[in-house]
Design a protein around this motif. Structure first.
Motif, PDB file in Angstrom:
ATOM      1  N   THR C  86       0.862  -1.185   0.000  1.00 47.07           N
ATOM      2  CA  THR C  86       0.000   0.000   0.000  1.00 47.07           C
ATOM      3  C   THR C  86       0.891   1.224   0.000  1.00 47.07           C
ATOM      4  O   THR C  86       1.932   1.238   0.657  1.00 47.07           O
ATOM      5  CB  THR C  86      -0.870  -0.015   1.274  1.00 47.07           C
ATOM      6  N   THR C  90      -0.841   7.721  -0.149  1.00 47.27           N
ATOM      7  CA  THR C  90      -2.227   7.864  -0.589  1.00 47.27           C
ATOM      8  C   THR C  90      -3.130   6.810   0.025  1.00 47.27           C
ATOM      9  O   THR C  90      -4.350   6.944  -0.014  1.00 47.27           O
ATOM     10  CB  THR C  90      -2.323   7.714  -2.116  1.00 47.27           C
ATOM     11  N   GLY C  91      -2.548   5.737   0.560  1.00 49.59           N
ATOM     12  CA  GLY C  91      -3.371   4.653   1.087  1.00 49.59           C
ATOM     13  C   GLY C  91      -3.897   3.738  -0.006  1.00 49.59           C
ATOM     14  O   GLY C  91      -4.542   2.737   0.271  1.00 49.59           O
ATOM     15  N   GLY C  92      -3.605   4.096  -1.256  1.00 52.82           N
ATOM     16  CA  GLY C  92      -4.053   3.256  -2.369  1.00 52.82           C
ATOM     17  C   GLY C  92      -3.048   2.152  -2.655  1.00 52.82           C
ATOM     18  O   GLY C  92      -1.938   2.149  -2.133  1.00 52.82           O
ATOM     19  N   ALA C  93      -3.450   1.211  -3.486  1.00 52.12           N
ATOM     20  CA  ALA C  93      -2.538   0.129  -3.842  1.00 52.12           C
ATOM     21  C   ALA C  93      -2.869  -0.374  -5.229  1.00 52.12           C
ATOM     22  O   ALA C  93      -4.015  -0.306  -5.668  1.00 52.12           O
ATOM     23  CB  ALA C  93      -2.646  -1.018  -2.851  1.00 52.12           C
ATOM     24  N   ALA C 116      -3.701  -5.876  -0.192  1.00 53.63           N
ATOM     25  CA  ALA C 116      -2.748  -4.784   0.004  1.00 53.63           C
ATOM     26  C   ALA C 116      -2.249  -4.848   1.444  1.00 53.63           C
ATOM     27  O   ALA C 116      -2.986  -5.259   2.336  1.00 53.63           O
ATOM     28  CB  ALA C 116      -3.436  -3.460  -0.264  1.00 53.63           C
ATOM     29  N   ARG C 118      -1.780  -2.586   3.486  1.00 51.43           N
ATOM     30  CA  ARG C 118      -2.369  -1.546   4.341  1.00 51.43           C
ATOM     31  C   ARG C 118      -1.372  -1.145   5.421  1.00 51.43           C
ATOM     32  O   ARG C 118      -1.700  -1.016   6.605  1.00 51.43           O
ATOM     33  CB  ARG C 118      -3.695  -2.026   4.929  1.00 51.43           C
TER      34      ARG C 118
END
Lengths: 560, 135, 315
Positions: C86, C90-93, C116, C118
């Protein structure tokens, strides 16, 4: 090019100008941006002077047209002698449909045919394969067997036309079919003229229409190069393509660097087959995009010729000047076309086409203004062709050779382009060449970064796109249309194929495929065996499937 | 929305065409907006796309196609989603899709169609708003 | 039946949709996940769990695809969990491992899930352990966990898997250093992938050299298997070795490893429970924020502050 004393004088005067004249102007009329950049990220100065090209040596870096290093053009007279070839791309539906189209074009005086294949053909699937559903004859003509190819060129004497085929993975198969049609027509093989794109390397990081893993793909490309050098002297075995690299989002520098590196890889691999560089290099050709930044593109084309000439001479010790020729085909950049206010695309295409001409291309395809919306109509294709003709006959751009040579800006840009490309070439050399770089995802990463940056710049309005992020028409509808291919095409094609599979001598097919399997495992040049197989009416899908069994199938490396 | 729940998105490319520039840019933009993005890679069959959506338990599917085969492939995808009970997944599409086909696509359950030149911001906003509506 | 019961029953019946939902719960809803895992726990412990770690570019996903095919040939059902990082910003993956396994996605005997991290350190996600249990309870015979593959300190996998495969490939440059630094000790089997390349034998020798340095007496010496994941060469042999290791564990160590695993999990669960309850209490009593202020003002350092708070709490 200038003597040292003169340059010092100019430098002193420039410094004076920067202190006196320039500040007043900037006070009243400040520059629009803090920094001006081209697509490759080169910082563009406000003014170029002889200082910027002070180390340039006319004979070393430019020379005369038709002579090394060919910066000013491949031919001594360039377009004063012969205009560039205006080649337009066509193909759809069944072989009958495209055959009719070809005959129409020939009756209009065209002698160069250019074939687009549908996706199943491009991916090595027969029309009756499950993956082909909905795609047969849609984006090009469907060719599954020699029978289709015979129909495609029915009543077209292959010694009187040249044929360009946009095909990569299955290039050996389609070329084999073309040769087989020629044989049936009684045309000697040394008279067959045309081009196969056959550039498998760029598929891995740009166009992504890959069938086999990198190594066997490269081997198949080289099989075609070697076979042509030995038996089809008038055939251009490969069109080393930057176009798709650029369309995937690369900058001009990346497009040129990666394309030239692919070229290096093909030369190296072909040399391993025991051919001498001058035996095959004159038949290598290139294919580039022409994008929006006018001077950047011109500099790219000029730098491209000089780079290739130097590489062929210095790295590969070519003797024949033709081996040093970078013959290029240019297509205006499809990804610059906008769906919004589509008529603006005519203007974009004109600027791009003019850059290609001022850059000295050998042949040119201009896109139609409606291509972001649909396959082009007859009218839009005509306007695209007329654009080339207006440049050729009305603009005066074709009246002298390399008209922009000596421009401080263009020459400085050409030099910078060459330097930046050489940096990339060094980097890829250090990685161990093109295949390790592909496997590491180097190209993919570079291109993805550039593509994302470009998109961000548009969304953040750092880059203006007329009609899209500025000067847009509120509530504009983009009437996307697709050329609908009659669904009966798919049915007809499948029926024909099934009939063929029933009626051909299937034992002969099996034998041919077995022989192919054996040869592929032994790493022989497959061209002669593929020619035999297609003559036995083994299909494109069967041959590709046989090779998949030996080589494996490529799984893409995803980099976003 | 629960605090620990991330939006999971499947970006899928049915059809044989290889124009993945748009799909990848959208995938990246959604990731940068904090979502977990699964990308199928090129040339996926409807069966593969739907099975992936099921196993990955995605909230959203984005279908990208430029080959013109959408009317041959999208209905099959939507039908399979229904069969497998994935009716609560938000499906949008992008690529070269003619205006006149959009009503047909909406009828089979595709919620939105984004044409060429759509800013990624708009797609992000669309996904976020629709996900918020659900909870 | 409540929603969660439906999911539990679905998992135990091997329903793919419910398995997927259960993993989402494990990832996103800690409270619900507790009930879920408690209910399925008695049904776990049957699967053979394999961990696969090693540097990026070594060919982990491609190898897994071939391993799964081999297991399927042998009539086994397989679960795969592929972990990707992750973005801390951005916290995205971007979950891209399954691309190489997409052809398996329509096989009813295979279940592939991307996770992810996280931001969980150690190469796997916090919920990976639970996801393994879910697949185990759902009846998968073999479960393969692929770690992130950033190279270093991906040792969390030993808390999840019974057989750890460390994969390496020639031409990755200094990544062998990463293997030395972090994951060498945890390997039960080494794989040198891309064995058709020139330097493959050198990679094998590098690993042998490292193994010889470690001259402790060991009941199991990690074998080094050469594979070409692209073609599947060497994969049957790898599966044989995994089987051998499994038999060895069963005979010698499985109980011990299970105890160790259980201990690690229990300690972690206690830690988590204690930490969260203490912090909650401190926050409720507003003592937490007060001390935070003091730390910011440099009146006290974080470690001393923690000690002070805990002394009051545990007295």
């Amino acid at each position: 090019m200038f003597d040292k004393q003169k340059i010092e004088e100019i430098a002193k005067e420039r410094q004076r100008w920067e202190k006196t004249t320039l500040p007043n102007w900037i006070k009243h009329c400040p520059e629009r941006k803090k920094e001006f950049q081209n697509h490759s990220g080169m910082v563009i100065k406000g003014l170029y002077t002889p200082e910027d090209i002070k180390d340039m040596d006319y004979m070393r870096d430019l020379g005369f047209p038709g002579e090394y290093p060919f910066t000013r053009g491949l031919h001594a007279t360039m377009y004063r002698g012969r205009l560039w070839t205006m080649r337009m791309f066509a193909g759809y539906g069944t072989a009958e449909d495209t055959n009719k189209r070809f005959k129409y074009l020939l009756s209009e005086g065209e002698t160069g045919l250019s074939t687009a294949f549908d996706y199943p053909t491009i991916m090595g699937y027969d029309s009756d394969h499950p993956m082909a559903r909905g795609e047969v004859g849609v984006c090009g003509v469907a060719i599954s067997s020699l029978q289709d190819m015979e129909i495609l060129f029915d009543s077209i004497p292959l010694d009187r036309v040249t044929t360009s085929m946009t095909i990569n993975g299955p290039a050996p198969i389609l070329l084999a079919m073309y040769v087989a049609v020629g044989d049936k027509q009684g045309v000697p093989r040394e008279k067959l003229g045309g081009t196969t794109q056959n550039d498998n390397l760029k598929e891995f990081f740009a166009q992504k229409l890959c069938i086999f893993p990198p190594k066997p793909s490269l081997k198949l490309s080289v099989d075609v190069i070697e076979y042509c050098a030995r038996y089809l002297p008038k055939w251009n075995p490969i069109s080393i393509s930057g176009y798709h690299i650029r369309e995937a989002g690369a900058t001009a520098v990346q497009e040129l660097a990666f394309t030239i590196y692919d070229g290096i890889a093909y030369v190296e691999e072909t040399l391993k087959r025991g051919l001498k560089v001058d035996d095959f290099a004159p038949r290598l050709s290139f294919f580039f995009a022409s994008h929006n930044d006018f001077f950047e593109e011109i500099a790219k084309f000029r730098a491209a010729r000089r780079l290739w000439a130097r590489i062929m001479k210095e790295r590969f010790h070519a003797k024949n000047p033709r081996s040093m020729w970078m013959r290029m085909h240019v297509q205006t950049s499809g990804c610059t076309l906008t769906a919004q206010q589509p008529l603006n695309n005519i203007v974009r295409t004109t600027i791009q086409a003019l850059a290609a001409v001022l850059g000295g291309t050998q042949s040119l395809h201009t896109n139609s203004f409606d291509e972001a919306l649909c396959l082009p109509t007859e009218e839009s294709v005509r306007v695209a062709l007329r654009t080339q003709q207006i440049i050729a006959y009305e603009s005066g751009a074709a009246n002298t050779v390399d008209p922009l040579a000596g421009s401080y800006y263009v020459e400085a840009l050409t030099n910078e382009m060459e330097e930046k490309v050489m940096e990339y070439i060094q980097k890829i050399d250090d990685m161990g060449g093109v295949i390790p770089a592909i496997e590491k995802g180097f190209f993919q990463k570079e291109i993805a970064e550039s593509a994302y940056r470009y998109q961000k710049e548009i969304e953040e309005k750092k880059r203006t796109l007329v009609g899209v992020n500025e000067y847009a028409i509120e509530g504009e509808k983009c009437p996307v249309k697709l050329l609908r291919v009659d669904p009966s095409v798919e049915k007809k094609q499948m029926e024909r194929l099934q009939k063929l599979k029933r009626e051909r001598d299937n034992r002969k097919v099996e034998e041919a495929l077995e022989k192919l399997h054996y040869a592929a495992e032994k790493d022989e040049n497959l061209m002669p065996i593929i020619i035999e197989a297609v003559k036995a009416y083994a299909t494109l899908g069967e041959i590709t499937e046989g090779l998949r069994k030996v080589y494996g199938e490529y799984k893409e490396l995803i980099i976003i | 929305m629960q605090s620990g729940k991330k939006i999971r998105v499947l970006i899928a490319k049915p059809g044989l065409d290889s124009h993945d520039r748009g799909a990848k840019i959208v995938a990246r933009a959604l990731r940068d907006a904090g979502m977990e993005v699964i990308y199928t890679g090129l040339r996926q069959t409807p069966e593969q796309i739907v099975e992936t959506a099921l196993q990955e338990d995605v909230d959203v599917i984005g279908l990208s196609i430029l080959s013109g085969a959408h009317l041959a492939l999208f209905p099959r995808i939507m039908e399979l989603l229904r069969q497998k009970g994935l009716t609560d997944v938000l499906v949008f599409a992008g690529g070269i899709i003619p205006e006149e086909d959009i009503p047909e696509l909406k009828k089979i359950g595709i919620k939105e169609v984004f044409g060429p030149g759509t800013p990624t911001e708009m797609i992000i906003k669309y996904v976020l708003e629709n996900m918020q509506k659900r909870t | 039946m409540s929603k969660i019961d439906e999911i539990i029953n679905g998992v135990l019946a091997g329903n793919r949709r419910k398995i997927a939902k259960a993993i989402t719960i494990a990832e996103s809803s800690p409270e619900e996940a507790k009930n879920l895992i408690a209910s399925i726990y008695p049904h776990t412990g049957k699967a053979q769990i394999i961990g696969l770690t090693g540097p990026g570019g070594a060919g982990k996903s491609t190898l897994i695809e071939k391993m799964v095919r081999e297991y399927r040939r042998r009539g086994k059902t397989v679960g795969v969990i592929a972990v990707d990082p992750t973005s801390p910003f951005t916290g995205g993956a971007f979950l891209g491992d399954r691309i190489r396994m997409q052809e398996l996605s329509t096989d009813e005997g295979v279940f592939i899930r991307s996770m992810a991290t996280r931001n969980n350190p150690g190469g796997i996600a916090k919920a990976t352990k639970d996801a393994v249990k879910i697949l185990d309870a759902a009846g998968k015979d073999v479960i393969i966990v692929e770690t992130v593959g950033a190279g270093q300190s991906e040792v969390e996998i030993i808390k999840v898997a019974q057989t750890i495969i460390v994969i390496h490939a020639p031409g990755l440059g200094d990544e062998i250093q990463a293997i030395k630094a972090g994951i060498m000790e945890i390997a039960d089997i080494f794989v040198v992938n891309k064995a058709d390349r020139e330097n493959a034998d050198k990679a094998v020798m590098d690993i042998q050299a490292m193994l010889q340095l470690d001259n402790k007496e060991k009941p199991w010496t990690p074998p080094i298997i050469k594979t070409v994941a692209l073609t599947g060469e060497g994969v049957p042999k790898l599966i044989e070795k995994i089987e051998e290791h499994w038999q060895f564990l069963k005979k010698e160590l499985l109980h011990k490893r299970s105890l160790e695993k259980a201990e690690a999990e229990l300690i972690e669960a206690i830690k988590e429970k204690v930490t969260s309850s203490i912090i909650e209490k401190l926050k409720r009593e507003k003592r937490f924020e007060k001390v935070l202020q003091q730390i910011v003002e440099r009146e006290i350092d974080p470690a001393s502050a923690a000690e002070k708070l805990l002394n009051q709490e545990l007295e």
